[in-house]
Write an enzyme that holds these catalytic residues in place. Sequence first.
Site, PDB file in Angstrom:
ATOM      1  N   HIS A  71       0.769   4.256   1.563  1.00  0.00           N
ATOM      2  CA  HIS A  71      -0.311   3.886   0.638  1.00  0.00           C
ATOM      3  C   HIS A  71      -0.214   4.675  -0.659  1.00  0.00           C
ATOM      4  CE1 HIS A  71      -4.314   3.913  -1.204  1.00  0.00           C
ATOM      5  NE2 HIS A  71      -4.460   2.708  -0.663  1.00  0.00           N
ATOM      6  N   LEU A 130      -2.136   1.389   9.519  1.00  0.00           N
ATOM      7  CA  LEU A 130      -2.504   1.398  10.932  1.00  0.00           C
ATOM      8  C   LEU A 130      -3.164   0.115  11.412  1.00  0.00           C
ATOM      9  CD1 LEU A 130      -3.782   5.071  10.998  1.00  0.00           C
ATOM     10  CD2 LEU A 130      -1.503   4.196  11.558  1.00  0.00           C
TER      11      LEU A 130
END
Length: 311
Positions: free
Chosen positions: A70, A128
Amino acid sequence: MTESASAQPRESLPLDSTAQLLTRITAQLGAQLSHVSLNGTRRPMHHRTGGSAPGSATITRAPALVAVAHGSRDPQALRTVMKLLDRVRELRPGLDVQLGHIELNEPLLPAALSGLGSGDAVLVPLLLGRGHHVKRDIPAAVAAAPALRATIAAPLGPHPLLVEALYGRLVEAGWPAEEADSRGSAVVLAAAGSRDPDSAADTRRTARMLSERLGGVPVVPAYASATTPTVPVAVRALAARGRHRVAVASYFTAPGRFATAAAAAAPGAAAAPLGAHPAMARLLLCRYDQALTGALPAHEVATNDHLLASA
């Protein structure tokens, strides 16, 4: 015909032809052995280049693994991701392992993909669950690199290896490996949060798997943004149910603002982010291999069909 002439073999193989044959056999055996790992398993291989001469061994190379992080303003985040990728390289020597970020850190994903040119790659999200980045941002970056033959792997969670990493971090933070009395204990699984219902479903599934790993101790998902409950609210709700020994499991791949806030809200033990835990490195390679073989259900793997068809 003289006797000496008749004693010669009717057909003989010139020495230079014999040497050429042995050279060809050696080259072919070497090419085959290069496809085999040290543990005896065959490495997944894709053709990278064509135009080999007739009769010569085809040179192939495994697609690059592009880890998609990210990004964070916390400098520790990038160091943690780099350490994780070093573990991946140790597990599979020779694999081209690259890094691209969605935002905030260099290299950004478009630049990382551009650097691969017209090769083959598997993008493994260091995320995730199935949220906006997995469903929109990463496919858009692949579509903007039309020369690249790319497959997008599933996000890291849910997966048993991810649960092992969560459990390991909890034990490091002081959670007893052998819980004698769990009646007053509980865990808050602190996640980033997303408005995507699939992402929330993935987090809840991981919470159930972690609860099983902990022998039935309740595990409640909580979020740093976008949705509820927050970590403090989840802690208070557990206390109201008589669960006063509450630990926080950090459902983040690397340090950052959300992970820090979640840890600060923990009334007891606060686990570190998943980071470079050995199970995480194994999980990255598992997702990479699954994407190559197409072993995942359709809802767990995203591929760029247009580019994959040209591979």
